[in-house]
Scaffold this active site. Structure first.
Site, PDB file in Angstrom:
ATOM      1  N   ASP A 133      -6.371   6.396   3.402  1.00 38.41           N
ATOM      2  CA  ASP A 133      -5.792   6.986   4.609  1.00 38.41           C
ATOM      3  C   ASP A 133      -6.541   8.245   5.036  1.00 38.41           C
ATOM      4  O   ASP A 133      -6.199   8.852   6.052  1.00 38.41           O
ATOM      5  CB  ASP A 133      -4.324   7.323   4.318  1.00 38.41           C
ATOM      6  CG  ASP A 133      -3.397   6.744   5.353  1.00 38.41           C
ATOM      7  OD1 ASP A 133      -3.886   6.035   6.246  1.00 38.41           O
ATOM      8  OD2 ASP A 133      -2.193   7.013   5.277  1.00 38.41           O
ATOM      9  N   GLN A 172       2.918   6.369   2.455  1.00 37.19           N
ATOM     10  CA  GLN A 172       3.471   6.347   3.809  1.00 37.19           C
ATOM     11  C   GLN A 172       4.157   7.675   4.117  1.00 37.19           C
ATOM     12  O   GLN A 172       4.950   8.175   3.310  1.00 37.19           O
ATOM     13  CB  GLN A 172       4.456   5.168   3.943  1.00 37.19           C
ATOM     14  CG  GLN A 172       5.039   4.971   5.331  1.00 37.19           C
ATOM     15  CD  GLN A 172       3.993   4.556   6.373  1.00 37.19           C
ATOM     16  OE1 GLN A 172       2.970   3.963   6.055  1.00 37.19           O
ATOM     17  NE2 GLN A 172       4.240   4.896   7.627  1.00 37.19           N
ATOM     18  N   LYS A 192       1.612  -3.414   7.571  1.00 36.34           N
ATOM     19  CA  LYS A 192       0.348  -3.207   6.838  1.00 36.34           C
ATOM     20  C   LYS A 192       0.214  -4.236   5.725  1.00 36.34           C
ATOM     21  O   LYS A 192      -0.853  -4.827   5.526  1.00 36.34           O
ATOM     22  CB  LYS A 192       0.304  -1.785   6.259  1.00 36.34           C
ATOM     23  CG  LYS A 192       0.090  -0.707   7.316  1.00 36.34           C
ATOM     24  CD  LYS A 192       0.339   0.698   6.769  1.00 36.34           C
ATOM     25  CE  LYS A 192       0.305   1.700   7.911  1.00 36.34           C
ATOM     26  NZ  LYS A 192       0.708   3.059   7.514  1.00 36.34           N
TER      27      LYS A 192
HETATM   28  N1  GUN Z   1       3.119   7.219   9.135  1.00 36.78           N
HETATM   29  C1  GUN Z   1       2.877   6.827  10.390  1.00 36.78           C
HETATM   30  N2  GUN Z   1       1.587   6.486  10.542  1.00 36.78           N
HETATM   31  C2  GUN Z   1       0.998   6.681   9.336  1.00 36.78           C
HETATM   32  C3  GUN Z   1      -0.327   6.500   8.850  1.00 36.78           C
HETATM   33  O1  GUN Z   1      -1.250   6.109   9.563  1.00 36.78           O
HETATM   34  N3  GUN Z   1      -0.519   6.809   7.537  1.00 36.78           N
HETATM   35  C4  GUN Z   1       0.478   7.262   6.745  1.00 36.78           C
HETATM   36  N4  GUN Z   1       0.194   7.534   5.463  1.00 36.78           N
HETATM   37  N5  GUN Z   1       1.707   7.442   7.150  1.00 36.78           N
HETATM   38  C5  GUN Z   1       1.968   7.147   8.454  1.00 36.78           C
END
Ligand code: GUN
Length: 289
Positions: free
Chosen positions: A119, A96, A52
């Site tokens: 998110d 995350q 990311k």
């Molecule tokens: N862990 C795995 N995929 C994601 C995601 O799309 N967002 C977040 N915050 N954690 C994740």
């Protein structure tokens, strides 16, 4: 069988975003900023955050990763989030997941300001999504999947869509988005009896169970469209594989997302799309939304 090429579609989105951020910089406006909170040293989470960060930097966005110790408590994370909520230079905050067990994930998520919730996981944005409110910020993976449907002109109205897995990040928000687009939605979880029988009713099957090569031809009716959200390590080869045994279903499905190169890159591109929405909203640039 046709490939739903998430790599190609996401590259187009990233290209457009890069141009947009270039123009922002050229006009000497404030640079969009994403703050990512990572707690602990889970291998998969570190890998996701790195991907990311890399993509956001490529687009020209300012990224700050806050890497906290595995033993961090809830209050320390919420304190950091509150300071980022109050920081005018921050446009998006992403925590995350999963978080270590001692942390209360819901308390952490509800601390994020809904305007900076890139998110789409705060109660406010999830609630809006279920109300069909178009101002909701939706979670990135479901957006990525919906963008693939849009790009390949797959109409959802009156389609039978079966979801394998009902996680907070993917399955649950996707239910709302599919219903908002008039699909008929069925959700399987680990307690579902005869999951293959249920899945064989699907015009579109979305698998997000996280079990390598779990979905075989027993789950698939002829010409089914398959979305593979899985990102798993193959038990023997160690290679990245999805939930779907592609070799087994190749002659039956009409469309499929590959792993890698399907849902994964769409998720990252969608997170950055969300960030730019947050940025423009905060800048008061309503025409962008
Ligand atoms: N862990 C795995 N995929 C994601 C995601 O799309 N967002 C977040 N915050 N954690 C994740």
């Amino acid at each position: 069988m046709q490939i739903l090429d998430g790599k190609k579609v996401s590259e187009k989105i990233v290209e457009d975003l890069t141009r947009e951020v270039f123009l922002i910089k050229k006009n000497i406006e404030r640079i969009p900023r994403l703050d990512v909170i990572l707690v602990g040293d889970d291998f998969g989470s570190i890998k996701y955050v790195n991907m990311k960060e890399k993509k956001a930097v490529e687009v020209g966005i300012d990224v700050k990763v806050h890497h906290l110790d595995e033993k961090t408590e809830t209050e320390e994370v919420t304190k950091l989030i509150k300071s980022l909520n109050d920081d005018e230079t921050v446009d998006g905050i992403m925590v995350q997941l999963p978080l270590p067990d001692q942390i209360d994930t819901n308390v952490v998520l509800e601390t994020i300001s809904p305007e900076k919730d890139v998110d789409g996981l705060t109660p406010t944005n999830l609630g809006k999504l279920f109300q069909g409110d178009k101002s909701a910020i939706a979670p990135a993976t479901p957006i990525g999947i919906m963008e693939l449907f849009k790009y390949y002109k797959i109409n959802l109205s009156s389609k039978n869509v079966v979801l394998l897995g009902a996680s907070e990040i993917v399955g649950k928000p996707l239910i709302a988005m599919l219903l908002n687009d008039h699909a008929t939605v069925t959700v399987c979880n680990s307690y579902t009896k005869n999951a293959p029988d249920v899945c064989r009713q699907a015009d579109i099957l979305v698998s997000a169970v996280g079990i390598p090569l779990y979905v075989n031809k027993d789950f698939i009716k002829k010409d089914c469209i398959v979305i593979d959200v899985g990102s798993n390590k193959h038990p023997q080869t160690g290679q990245l594989v999805g939930d779907v045994d592609v070799e087994d279903v190749v002659d039956i499905v009409s469309y499929i997302t590959p792993v890698p190169g399907g849902v994964g890159p769409m998720t990252i591109a969608s997170l950055l799309l969300n960030l730019m929405h947050c940025y423009h909203d905060r800048q008061g640039n309503r025409e962008f939304n």
